[in-house]
Design an enzyme around this catalytic site. Structure first.
Site, mmCIF file in Angstrom:
data_model
loop_
_atom_site.group_PDB
_atom_site.id
_atom_site.type_symbol
_atom_site.label_atom_id
_atom_site.label_comp_id
_atom_site.label_asym_id
_atom_site.label_seq_id
_atom_site.Cartn_x
_atom_site.Cartn_y
_atom_site.Cartn_z
ATOM 1 N N ASN A 101 -1.313 -13.072 -1.024
ATOM 2 C CA ASN A 101 -2.405 -13.747 -1.719
ATOM 3 C C ASN A 101 -1.837 -14.699 -2.757
ATOM 4 O O ASN A 101 -0.793 -14.429 -3.362
ATOM 5 C CB ASN A 101 -3.298 -12.706 -2.411
ATOM 6 C CG ASN A 101 -4.458 -13.349 -3.158
ATOM 7 O OD1 ASN A 101 -5.193 -14.159 -2.601
ATOM 8 N ND2 ASN A 101 -4.619 -12.982 -4.422
ATOM 9 N N GLY A 105 -10.049 -25.354 0.948
ATOM 10 C CA GLY A 105 -8.899 -25.199 1.827
ATOM 11 C C GLY A 105 -7.686 -26.036 1.486
ATOM 12 O O GLY A 105 -6.874 -26.343 2.361
ATOM 13 N N LEU A 130 -12.349 -15.637 -1.478
ATOM 14 C CA LEU A 130 -13.050 -15.076 -2.628
ATOM 15 C C LEU A 130 -13.855 -13.837 -2.252
ATOM 16 O O LEU A 130 -15.080 -13.787 -2.421
ATOM 17 C CB LEU A 130 -13.945 -16.145 -3.268
ATOM 18 C CG LEU A 130 -13.226 -17.429 -3.678
ATOM 19 C CD1 LEU A 130 -14.207 -18.399 -4.323
ATOM 20 C CD2 LEU A 130 -12.059 -17.139 -4.611
ATOM 21 N N ASP A 150 -5.120 -7.414 -7.011
ATOM 22 C CA ASP A 150 -4.041 -8.198 -7.616
ATOM 23 C C ASP A 150 -2.877 -7.320 -8.079
ATOM 24 O O ASP A 150 -2.115 -7.712 -8.956
ATOM 25 C CB ASP A 150 -4.551 -9.047 -8.793
ATOM 26 C CG ASP A 150 -5.573 -10.094 -8.357
ATOM 27 O OD1 ASP A 150 -5.463 -10.587 -7.223
ATOM 28 O OD2 ASP A 150 -6.480 -10.410 -9.146
ATOM 29 N N GLU A 197 0.330 -24.026 -6.838
ATOM 30 C CA GLU A 197 -0.072 -23.261 -5.656
ATOM 31 C C GLU A 197 0.387 -23.953 -4.380
ATOM 32 O O GLU A 197 0.903 -23.317 -3.453
ATOM 33 C CB GLU A 197 -1.598 -23.085 -5.625
ATOM 34 C CG GLU A 197 -2.145 -22.201 -6.729
ATOM 35 C CD GLU A 197 -3.655 -22.021 -6.612
ATOM 36 O OE1 GLU A 197 -4.160 -21.961 -5.468
ATOM 37 O OE2 GLU A 197 -4.324 -21.944 -7.657
ATOM 38 N N HIS A 251 -2.732 -16.291 -6.369
ATOM 39 C CA HIS A 251 -3.633 -16.056 -7.501
ATOM 40 C C HIS A 251 -3.341 -17.091 -8.585
ATOM 41 O O HIS A 251 -2.170 -17.341 -8.907
ATOM 42 C CB HIS A 251 -3.429 -14.647 -8.064
ATOM 43 C CG HIS A 251 -4.391 -14.312 -9.159
ATOM 44 N ND1 HIS A 251 -5.697 -13.966 -8.913
ATOM 45 C CD2 HIS A 251 -4.238 -14.306 -10.505
ATOM 46 C CE1 HIS A 251 -6.315 -13.763 -10.070
ATOM 47 N NE2 HIS A 251 -5.451 -13.957 -11.041
ATOM 48 N N LYS A 299 -18.371 -10.034 5.584
ATOM 49 C CA LYS A 299 -18.434 -8.593 5.285
ATOM 50 C C LYS A 299 -18.266 -7.716 6.525
ATOM 51 O O LYS A 299 -19.011 -6.771 6.740
ATOM 52 C CB LYS A 299 -19.767 -8.266 4.583
ATOM 53 C CG LYS A 299 -19.925 -8.968 3.246
ATOM 54 C CD LYS A 299 -21.224 -8.589 2.571
ATOM 55 C CE LYS A 299 -21.383 -9.288 1.224
ATOM 56 N NZ LYS A 299 -22.649 -8.942 0.555
#
Length: 197
Positions: free
Chosen positions: A99, A12, A82, A142, A171, A101, A59
């Site tokens: 997102n 995190g 992930l 992506d 990031e 990446h 899920k």
């Protein structure tokens, strides 16, 4: 002030960068919920320390959509999440999911390219420049419109962990910056390309 949900799977640190920016008044938004697909993700503790509601959901994107709708979420941020989102979740928030990446898309992205796998592939290929990309999430992994990219020289590094650490610094800069731009209504998509106004 926009309502933000953040999805995580691990430590995190990207989440923390957004929490810090919100607390510093740099983001015209508030994190309402942090969702993890892993019970032991340390990011959940970071959220709880900041007084943010947390949930662990594995899920079940239908449940996640329901939770987001209930809280009137405006923006969803994948900060080291992930797992591949289902079309149900993506379609529920068109151009409202971003997102981070750990490479310069379109290099080293797509199926199987996440976390340390990215940095190992970068190292094995021998590229000299890497970086991070913030992009909108689409049904193509992506493949959504790119919002911001920053590159860094990695030619002096010979370990994937060191590449990860250098990219992570980027990031932590660009993710809260983009969240702030989104919350200020400064991001537009024209013909599949992002413009910052």
């Amino acid at each position: 002030m926009l309502k933000i949900a953040v999805m995580i799977s691990g430590g995190g640190t990207d989440l923390q960068s957004i929490i810090d920016a919100c607390q510093a008044g740099k983001i015209n938004g508030q994190i309402e919920l942090v969702v993890s697909n892993r019970q032991k993700a340390y990011g959940l503790e970071r959220a709880q320390k900041a007084g943010i509601e947390t949930a662990v959901v594995k899920k079940n994107d239908a449940l996640i959509v329901s939770m987001f709708k209930e809280r009137q979420i405006d923006l969803v941020v994948l900060a080291g999440y992930l797992a591949i989102l289902t079309d149900e979740l993506i379609d529920a928030y068109p151009n409202q999911i971003i997102n981070i990446h750990p490479s310069l898309i379109p290099s080293f992205c797509g199926a199987g390219m996440y976390g340390m796998h990215v940095h190992e592939a970068v190292l094995n290929r021998g590229v000299k420049v890497s970086g991070a990309t913030v992009h909108f999430v689409s049904r193509e992994i992506d493949g959504g419109p790119i919002i911001k990219q920053v590159a860094c020289d990695i030619s002096d590094l010979d370990k994937a962990e060191d590449i990860q650490a250098r990219v992570l610094e980027i990031e932590h800069q660009i993710l809260p910056e983009v969240v702030g731009l989104y919350c200020d209504g400064r991001i537009q998509i024209e013909n599949g390309r992002v413009k910052v106004i």
